[in-house]
Design an enzyme around this catalytic site. Structure first.
Site, short mmCIF file in Angstrom:
data_model
loop_
_atom_site.label_atom_id
_atom_site.label_comp_id
_atom_site.label_asym_id
_atom_site.label_seq_id
_atom_site.Cartn_x
_atom_site.Cartn_y
_atom_site.Cartn_z
N SER A 178 -28.63 -112.65 73.05
CA SER A 178 -27.61 -112.04 74.03
C SER A 178 -26.48 -111.61 73.56
O SER A 178 -25.71 -110.72 74.04
CB SER A 178 -27.17 -113.52 74.85
OG SER A 178 -26.72 -114.55 74.05
N HIS A 206 -32.31 -111.57 78.99
CA HIS A 206 -31.71 -110.11 78.88
C HIS A 206 -32.94 -109.25 78.97
O HIS A 206 -32.76 -108.10 78.70
CB HIS A 206 -31.04 -109.97 77.65
CG HIS A 206 -29.50 -110.96 77.76
ND1 HIS A 206 -28.57 -110.45 78.53
CD2 HIS A 206 -29.40 -111.99 77.41
CE1 HIS A 206 -27.57 -111.27 78.56
NE2 HIS A 206 -28.12 -112.40 77.69
N LYS A 237 -28.63 -111.09 85.79
CA LYS A 237 -28.64 -110.23 84.99
C LYS A 237 -29.19 -108.85 85.67
O LYS A 237 -28.66 -108.43 86.62
CB LYS A 237 -28.73 -110.55 83.56
CG LYS A 237 -27.88 -111.61 83.25
CD LYS A 237 -28.24 -112.19 82.05
CE LYS A 237 -26.88 -113.45 81.70
NZ LYS A 237 -27.50 -114.15 80.56
C1 PLP Z 1 -26.84 -115.79 80.50
C2 PLP Z 1 -27.92 -116.58 79.83
C3 PLP Z 1 -28.08 -117.83 80.13
C4 PLP Z 1 -27.88 -118.47 81.44
O1 PLP Z 1 -28.18 -117.89 82.71
P1 PLP Z 1 -27.37 -118.03 83.85
O2 PLP Z 1 -28.26 -117.78 85.15
O3 PLP Z 1 -26.24 -116.96 83.71
O4 PLP Z 1 -26.90 -119.51 83.94
C5 PLP Z 1 -29.36 -118.48 79.42
N1 PLP Z 1 -29.86 -117.83 78.31
C6 PLP Z 1 -29.27 -116.50 77.91
C7 PLP Z 1 -30.02 -116.41 76.75
C8 PLP Z 1 -28.28 -116.02 78.61
O5 PLP Z 1 -28.02 -114.83 78.12
#
Ligand code: PLP
Length: 391
Positions: A178, A206, A237
């Site tokens: 990320s 992602h 996302k």
């Molecule tokens: C954003 C993210 C999460 C958390 O997800 P949310 O739905 O925002 O709680 C978990 N793992 C990774 C790699 C992320 O980038």
């Protein structure tokens, strides 16, 4: 007590690690209003621009009219609505697995799944740059946590050999990292997990919607989607909604329903989020989704090349996440502020999100970015980068 909290806050300020919230007005477009001015948004994970897509909004509004605003209970009580089942069925079809299970967020998924799968006597092998929610899940589990050097398959092999157990072994990795934007060596990890009888879990927060045929994720892109025991992904996302899922065998899903505490002890996702996610998967898995992915790839590719040419270190990025390495925290935050003064919002990322000394501007791209905005952004970043001695 309160004195020591004030001191801690002061210490954070001294170290350049103090954080504050920056409200953004309106929806998460490629340009947003912030602190009274319009800025180019270069740090949203709304990669395909779906967070304000008409089809998702319409689906959410219709779901509210039909099913209301709240689910009223956890899934195992009365909080399983037809939309939960429809979305899980759609996700399993999308990912090509027997089953899928929803979680309320990616954070809840990782902090629930990992302790369900591993406990005392088990060993978790986790990439050093994995997301904080994976680390927290591992710490909650009371299993032995072995962190391996980033994407280092040879080191992981040695650690697997050095950590035998009669219990379970779980290898867990981000699919797309990320804060770095590089991709895990999933083919090699699949071979290793087979060789050592371990389970493999991939967090594709992602990659979902962005990578691979139909946006099915990093596993699909690398041709190993069927070999990953647990494919976790998020809906907030690229999918522009909210929540998370794990796609897995029927048996593993049944197990998690019975064992994952963040699933069991939390009110389930509301209708609007579920309906928006359903609409998002249909869209991502369509020719329009393909067009959006190509556009996104082109925007990120242009920026990555131009930034590299300007002298920035993009830290091995291969995706729509393109970090620009800065170094120290203060400098990264100065960089962010200087850019904001020129109408560009690229958030500086500091410890504990990234290792000390590797603070960076984490630039992320959207299919909806205008080429001319990105051309200007690179030019401004290069000028400020030179002034600050970053390049
Ligand atoms: C954003 C993210 C999460 C958390 O997800 P949310 O739905 O925002 O709680 C978990 N793992 C990774 C790699 C992320 O980038």
């Amino acid at each position: 007590m309160s004195g020591s909290i004030a001191e801690e806050l002061e210490e954070l300020r001294r170290q350049g690690l103090h954080r504050r919230l920056r409200p953004v007005a309106g929806s998460q477009g490629s340009r947003v209003w912030m602190e009274g001015r319009e800025v180019l948004l270069l740090c949203s994970n709304n990669y395909l621009g779906l967070a304000d897509h008409p089809l998702l909004k319409e689906a959410a509004v219709r779901a509210v009219e039909r099913f209301g605003t709240g689910s009223g209970a956890s899934r195992l009580v009365s909080g399983t609505m037809e939309l939960h089942e429809a979305l899980e069925e759609r996700l399993a079809r999308f990912k090509g697995t027997e089953a899928a299970l929803l979680f309320n967020s990616g954070y809840a998924a990782n902090s629930g799944i990992i302790p369900a799968l591993a406990g005392k006597g088990d060993v978790i092998f986790s990439d050093r740059l994995n997301h904080a929610s994976i680390v927290d899940g591992a710490l909650l589990s009371r299993a032995k946590l072995v962190r391996y050097p980033h994407n280092d398959v040879a080191a992981l092999r040695r650690l697997l050999e050095a950590n035998p157990t009669p219990g379970r072994r779980l290898i867990v990795t981000d699919g797309v990292f990320s804060m770095d934007g590089d991709v895990a060596p999933l083919r090699e990890l699949v071979a290793l997990k087979r060789e050592h009888g371990a389970l493999l879990m991939v967090d594709d927060a992602h990659g979902t919607g962005v990578l691979g045929a139909g946006g099915r994720g990093s596993g699909e892109m690398l041709g190993v989607t069927g070999e990953i025991d647990l494919q976790m992904g998020t809906l907030g996302k690229a999918l522009g909604s909210f929540g998370a899922y794990v796609a897995a065998s029927r048996e593993l899903v049944e197990y998690l329903v019975n064992r994952a505490r963040s699933f069991i002890f939390s009110t389930s996702l509301p209708p609007a989020a579920l309906a928006a996610s359903l609409a998002a998967i249909d869209l991502v898995d369509s020719p329009e989704g393909e067009t959006l992915r190509r556009r996104l790839d082109r925007k990120a590719g242009f920026f990555r090349e131009a930034a590299t040419e300007a002298g920035f270190d993009t830290m091995g990025s291969k995706t729509q996440i393109v970090p620009l390495l800065v170094g120290e925290a203060e400098l990264a935050m100065t960089f962010t502020q200087r850019l904001l003064d020129e109408g560009i919002f690229a958030q500086g990322i500091r410890p504990p999100t990234v290792p000390a000394g590797t603070c960076r501007l984490r630039c992320t791209f959207m299919a909806t970015h205008e080429d001319r905005d990105l051309v200007r952004a690179v030019a401004v970043m290069a000028r400020i980068g030179r002034e600050l001695g970053v390049i």
